[in-house]
Scaffold this active site. Sequence first.
Site, short mmCIF file in Angstrom:
data_model
loop_
_atom_site.label_atom_id
_atom_site.label_comp_id
_atom_site.label_asym_id
_atom_site.label_seq_id
_atom_site.Cartn_x
_atom_site.Cartn_y
_atom_site.Cartn_z
N ASP A 59 -72.62 -9.16 -15.71
CA ASP A 59 -73.76 -8.66 -14.99
C ASP A 59 -74.52 -7.56 -15.85
O ASP A 59 -73.89 -6.50 -15.99
CB ASP A 59 -73.37 -8.33 -13.74
CG ASP A 59 -74.44 -7.61 -12.85
OD1 ASP A 59 -75.67 -7.56 -13.35
OD2 ASP A 59 -74.06 -7.18 -11.80
N TYR A 148 -88.82 -8.00 -6.14
CA TYR A 148 -89.00 -8.45 -7.36
C TYR A 148 -90.23 -8.00 -8.32
O TYR A 148 -89.97 -7.56 -9.20
CB TYR A 148 -89.44 -10.06 -7.20
CG TYR A 148 -89.33 -10.90 -8.49
CD1 TYR A 148 -88.33 -11.08 -9.16
CD2 TYR A 148 -90.78 -11.61 -8.83
CE1 TYR A 148 -88.47 -11.91 -10.57
CE2 TYR A 148 -90.63 -12.52 -9.90
CZ TYR A 148 -89.58 -12.48 -10.81
OH TYR A 148 -89.83 -13.38 -11.84
#
Length: 315
Positions: A59, A148
């Site tokens: 990640d 986003y």
Amino acid sequence: MNRKRVLITGAAGFIGSHLCDKFLSEGYDVVGMDNLITGDLRNIEHLFPIKEFTFYHHDVSKFVHVPGALDFILHFASPASPIDYLKMPIQTLKVGSLGTHNLLGLAKAKNARILVASTSEVYGDPLVHPQNEDYWGNVNPIGPRGVYDEAKRFQESITMAYHTYHQVDTRIVRIFNTYGPRMRLNDGRVLPNFFYQALTGKDLTIYGDGSQTRSFCYVEDLVEGIYKLLLSNYVLPVNLGNPDEITISQFAEEIIKLTGTAQKVIYEPLPTDDPKQRQPDISRAKSILNWEPKIHRAEGLRITYDYFKKMLDVK
Ligand code: UDP
């Protein structure tokens, strides 16, 4: 033998996996990285036997360590479809902000050029049409898409700051709607939804009245543009997309015709802050990169349809 080495984040995702293919075919060593929350190893399993390809399950919102030299970094890790970033708002914010920060730090440490994947969502629900790179956008920071949009806007901001203050060699691509093989059938976006519905005998769901527009670019065209941008000297954002604009109603008709489904369209509520129109102005990409999309929607849709049929094992 002086092979260049590139790190691609989001390597198991839709665009990331096509970038891995492209850079390997151009003779690069490719290091792929993905935490697989939306990516799928099946998109890159064909690369595992290739010795020029390495994969890290990681990640990038956490410190990123890559042994050895890197010439290029392409940051493509992020949930990217509205249902994904609604389900994973914090991860979306983190990968665009903390993840980008980590990768800019890595680029600085390795003296690598970095290209970050931005988006037409930085323009929000645009009040300017078509959208060129000088438009600042119309974004709701606290709406469902804000996680986003604002992560990507922050990403652009910190990328320019690293360029200005640390002289990191940076590139920013603003990607408009893109489609093709390796999109997830259940990623909730309009094209996989319509194909899935057509192939499984369900009515096609149009959100709102279907008058909203999008402009769809075939993934191979996009990848070619990204490759050219990376190798160019241009540091300001560049739109990449196909200006061929269509309403969602017309798009549903095209899918119905292509698939020959007997299903009809049904109407569902329009999601919050869904942009009413979207079309890239690609004059900058044309003049700086000598790039424009080549694959017509009819051809791209046919290839994508064949892919989805195979995925669903429909004859
Ligand atoms: N859309 C639709 N039916 C669906 C999925 C999406 O009508 O089953 C609409 C959606 O509301 C939007 C457009 O299609 O106006 C494109 O949506 P998508 O999720 O593909 O991406 P966006 O461009 O909104 O990020």
